[in-house]
Design a protein around this motif. Structure first.
Motif, short mmCIF file in Angstrom:
data_model
loop_
_atom_site.label_atom_id
_atom_site.label_comp_id
_atom_site.label_asym_id
_atom_site.label_seq_id
_atom_site.Cartn_x
_atom_site.Cartn_y
_atom_site.Cartn_z
N GLU A 28 -11.48 -16.13 -2.60
CA GLU A 28 -11.02 -15.99 -1.21
C GLU A 28 -9.63 -15.36 -1.16
O GLU A 28 -9.37 -14.49 -0.32
N ARG A 29 -8.75 -15.78 -2.07
CA ARG A 29 -7.41 -15.18 -2.14
C ARG A 29 -7.52 -13.70 -2.48
O ARG A 29 -6.82 -12.86 -1.91
N LEU A 30 -8.41 -13.38 -3.41
CA LEU A 30 -8.61 -11.99 -3.81
C LEU A 30 -9.12 -11.15 -2.63
O LEU A 30 -8.63 -10.04 -2.39
N VAL A 31 -10.05 -11.68 -1.87
CA VAL A 31 -10.57 -10.97 -0.70
C VAL A 31 -9.47 -10.77 0.33
O VAL A 31 -9.34 -9.69 0.92
N THR A 32 -8.63 -11.79 0.52
CA THR A 32 -7.52 -11.68 1.46
C THR A 32 -6.56 -10.57 1.03
O THR A 32 -6.12 -9.75 1.86
N ILE A 33 -6.27 -10.52 -0.25
CA ILE A 33 -5.37 -9.48 -0.76
C ILE A 33 -6.01 -8.10 -0.61
O ILE A 33 -5.34 -7.14 -0.20
N GLU A 34 -7.29 -8.00 -0.94
CA GLU A 34 -7.97 -6.71 -0.79
C GLU A 34 -7.96 -6.26 0.67
O GLU A 34 -7.74 -5.07 0.95
N ASN A 35 -8.19 -7.19 1.59
CA ASN A 35 -8.14 -6.84 3.01
C ASN A 35 -6.74 -6.39 3.42
O ASN A 35 -6.57 -5.43 4.19
N ALA A 36 -5.72 -7.08 2.90
CA ALA A 36 -4.34 -6.70 3.21
C ALA A 36 -4.03 -5.32 2.63
O ALA A 36 -3.31 -4.53 3.26
N GLN A 37 -4.58 -5.01 1.44
CA GLN A 37 -4.38 -3.68 0.87
C GLN A 37 -5.02 -2.61 1.73
O GLN A 37 -4.43 -1.55 1.97
N VAL A 38 -6.23 -2.87 2.19
CA VAL A 38 -6.91 -1.91 3.05
C VAL A 38 -6.12 -1.71 4.34
O VAL A 38 -5.93 -0.57 4.80
N ASP A 39 -5.63 -2.81 4.92
CA ASP A 39 -4.84 -2.71 6.14
C ASP A 39 -3.55 -1.92 5.90
O ASP A 39 -3.17 -1.07 6.72
N ALA A 40 -2.87 -2.19 4.79
CA ALA A 40 -1.63 -1.48 4.48
C ALA A 40 -1.90 0.01 4.29
O ALA A 40 -1.12 0.85 4.77
N GLN A 71 2.70 -2.53 -3.59
CA GLN A 71 2.99 -2.90 -4.98
C GLN A 71 2.89 -4.42 -5.16
O GLN A 71 2.31 -4.90 -6.14
N ARG A 72 3.45 -5.18 -4.23
CA ARG A 72 3.39 -6.64 -4.29
C ARG A 72 1.94 -7.11 -4.24
O ARG A 72 1.53 -7.99 -5.01
N LEU A 73 1.16 -6.51 -3.36
CA LEU A 73 -0.25 -6.87 -3.26
C LEU A 73 -1.00 -6.55 -4.56
O LEU A 73 -1.85 -7.33 -5.01
N ALA A 74 -0.69 -5.42 -5.16
CA ALA A 74 -1.33 -5.05 -6.43
C ALA A 74 -0.97 -6.04 -7.53
O ALA A 74 -1.81 -6.43 -8.34
N GLU A 75 0.30 -6.48 -7.56
CA GLU A 75 0.72 -7.46 -8.55
C GLU A 75 0.04 -8.81 -8.31
O GLU A 75 -0.40 -9.46 -9.26
N ASP A 76 -0.03 -9.22 -7.04
CA ASP A 76 -0.72 -10.47 -6.70
C ASP A 76 -2.18 -10.41 -7.12
O ASP A 76 -2.73 -11.37 -7.65
N ARG A 77 -2.78 -9.27 -6.86
CA ARG A 77 -4.19 -9.10 -7.23
C ARG A 77 -4.37 -9.20 -8.75
O ARG A 77 -5.30 -9.82 -9.23
N ALA A 78 -3.46 -8.60 -9.51
CA ALA A 78 -3.55 -8.66 -10.97
C ALA A 78 -3.42 -10.10 -11.46
O ALA A 78 -4.17 -10.52 -12.35
N VAL A 79 -2.52 -10.86 -10.86
CA VAL A 79 -2.35 -12.28 -11.25
C VAL A 79 -3.62 -13.06 -10.94
O VAL A 79 -4.12 -13.83 -11.76
N ILE A 80 -4.18 -12.84 -9.77
CA ILE A 80 -5.39 -13.56 -9.38
C ILE A 80 -6.56 -13.14 -10.25
O ILE A 80 -7.39 -13.98 -10.63
N ASP A 81 -6.64 -11.87 -10.60
CA ASP A 81 -7.71 -11.41 -11.51
C ASP A 81 -7.64 -12.15 -12.84
O ASP A 81 -8.66 -12.57 -13.38
#
Length: 139
Positions: A28-40, A71-81
């Protein structure tokens, strides 16, 4: 039939359930980050379009902030991955352990049934032998 493995089976199932919940939270966190990346990305495209049409529009600071956000979202995504991969690895190991314990419990039950069947057969053999001896003693 109860086995000595029942407690371990319950613990393994509980651990697997907890990992399933943790994995779902991470997904769910990953989906939220992906959605935020798409929005950004959509906002940045829109702002580039607006900035391209209006040369007086100062967009450098905004675009720098959006790049930092991406960049922050990409880093968050990497941590969650990484966390998700670790959780999945642990869940796979727990599931394998659970299956091994369940197999041991199944083998235990089968051995117990076999021992009971052997004891029952021995009892029946003893009864038959006793009857045979009684019959041969009467002659």
């Amino acid at each position: 039939m109860k086995t000595p493995f029942d407690g371990a089976i319950r613990l393994q199932r509980r651990e697997i359930d907890e990992m399933r919940v943790a994995i779902n939270v991470q997904v769910e966190r990953l989906v939220t980050i992906e959605n935020a990346q798409v929005d950004a990305d959509a906002v940045m495209r829109r702002e580039r379009h607006v900035a391209g049409e209006d040369l007086l529009f100062p967009s450098h600071a905004y675009m720098a902030r959006m790049h930092a956000e991406r960049q922050r979202l990409a880093e968050d995504r990497a941590v969650i991955d990484v966390q998700l991969t670790q959780l999945r690895t642990r869940a796979t190991a727990a599931y394998g352990m659970s299956k091994a314990i369940e197999d041991a419990a199944r083998n235990y039950r089968e051995e117990q049934r076999q021992a009971e069947a052997t004891a029952e057969q021995a009892r029946l053999d003893d009864q038959a032998a006793t009857r045979f001896l009684r019959l041969t003693d009467r002659r």
